[in-house]
Design a protein around this motif. Structure first.
Motif, PDB file in Angstrom:
ATOM      1  N   UNK A  14      63.670  75.535 123.711  1.00 25.98           N
ATOM      2  CA  UNK A  14      64.355  75.448 124.969  1.00 25.98           C
ATOM      3  C   UNK A  14      64.368  74.154 125.691  1.00 25.98           C
ATOM      4  N   UNK A  15      65.660  73.790 125.860  1.00 22.01           N
ATOM      5  CA  UNK A  15      65.912  72.304 126.608  1.00 22.01           C
ATOM      6  C   UNK A  15      64.705  72.185 127.761  1.00 22.01           C
ATOM      7  N   UNK A  16      64.916  73.020 128.605  1.00 20.30           N
ATOM      8  CA  UNK A  16      64.179  72.825 129.872  1.00 20.30           C
ATOM      9  C   UNK A  16      62.658  72.703 129.486  1.00 20.30           C
ATOM     10  N   UNK A  75      58.283  66.474 127.985  1.00 23.15           N
ATOM     11  CA  UNK A  75      58.500  65.191 127.841  1.00 23.15           C
ATOM     12  C   UNK A  75      58.047  64.161 129.462  1.00 23.15           C
ATOM     13  N   UNK A  76      58.587  65.027 130.153  1.00 15.63           N
ATOM     14  CA  UNK A  76      58.105  64.276 131.758  1.00 15.63           C
ATOM     15  C   UNK A  76      56.720  64.471 131.952  1.00 15.63           C
TER      16      UNK A  76
END
Length: 228
Positions: free
Chosen positions: A129-131, A137-138
Motif C-alpha cells: 500500500x502506497x500510504x 519511509x517518513x
C-alpha cells in the motif's frame, strides 16, 4: 583449536555485532560460517547448542550464549581489560554508551529495518500500500535525521563520544546494511562522515560480510530507499 566458537552468517546484523566485539577485544575464536540459503543454522552443530536453530551462537568453554546483544555484553564483562574498552567505567560515560546502544538497537531495528526493508521484502507487490510505504519511509527518514543530528551535536568521531564503544557496535551494522540496500547518505552528512570513517576501522574491515565483497547488491530492488 580455540575453546571459543562462534556460528555466524554473512550479512546478518545480529551476527556482525559480536564479531565486532571479538575483533575489538582481540579475542581468539574458531569461526564457523553457516549458509542461510542451505539452512546451516538449522543443522545439528548449531541446534546442539541452540535449540532455536539461530545464529549467532557462541560458546566459550562450557558457557553457551545465543543472543547477539547478550554475547556482546558478556564478552565485554569477561574480557573488560583486553583490547578496546567498549563500556566505560566512568558512570556518566557508561550511561551515554548504554543509552545510545539500546536506542539504536530498538529504533533502527523497528523504524529502519522492519518498517521499510522488511515490509518491502515480505509483502507481495500487489499487496503493498502506497500510504504504508510513505509512512514507513517518513519514519525511517525521521529516525536517520535524529541520528544525523546526534552525530553533528556530539562533535566527536563516534556515537557516544571520543572513543569507539558498544554504542558503535550496535549502530554501525544497521548503517552498513542500509548502505548495502542503496540508501543515499548524501542527505545525512554527519551519518555519511561517520560511516566512511568507521568503515575504515580494522575491526570493521576484518568482519565485513564476505559476500558483500563478491559483487553489488541488487539496488533496483530497493531503489525506493533513494527517495529518503
Amino acid at each position: 583449536m580455540s575453546e571459543r566458537l562462534l556460528f555466524w552468517g554473512s550479512g546478518s546484523i545480529p551476527c556482525w555485532k559480536p564479531m565486532l566485539v571479538l575483533a575489538e577485544k582481540g579475542i581468539d575464536y574458531e569461526s564457523k560460517q553457516i549458509s542461510f540459503s542451505e539452512k546451516g543454522h538449522k543443522g545439528p552443530e548449531v541446534t546442539a547448542l541452540n535449540p532455536r536453530g539461530q545464529v549467532p551462537t557462541f560458546k566459550d568453554g562450557e558457557t553457551v550464549i545465543c543472543e547477539s546483544n547478550a554475547i556482546c555484553f558478556w564478552l565485554e564483562s569477561m574480557y573488560s581489560k583486553q583490547g578496546t574498552e567498549l563500556i566505560p567505567s566512568d558512570p556518566k560515560e557508561k550511561a551515554k554508551v548504554l543509552q545510545k546502544a539500546f536506542e539504536s538497537a530498538e529504533n533502527m531495528q523497528t523504524k529502519a529495518m522492519q518498517g521499510v526493508l522488511y515490509y518491502y521484502w515480505r509483502t507481495k507487490e500487489e499487496d503493498r500500500k502506497e500510504e504504508t510505504i510513505k509512512e514507513n519511509l517518513d519514519n525511517c527518514r525521521n529516525e536517520l535525521t535524529v541520528w544525523d543530528k546526534y552525530l553533528g551535536e556530539c562533535g566527536h568521531d563516534f556515537v557516544a563520544g571520543k572513543q569507539f564503544t558498544l554504542a558503535d557496535v550496535f549502530f554501525f551494522p544497521f548503517l552498513a546494511w542500509a548502505w548495502r540496500m542503496s540508501l543515499d547518505f548524501n542527505k545525512f552528512p554527519n551519518i555519511k562522515k561517520y560511516f566512511e570513517s568507521v568503515r575504515e576501522r580494522p575491526s570493521v574491515k576484518a568482519t565485513w560480510p564476505p559476500h558483500w565483497n563478491e559483487g553489488e547488491a541488487q539496488p533496483e530492488k530497493m531503489a525506493y530507499l533513494k527517495s529518503l
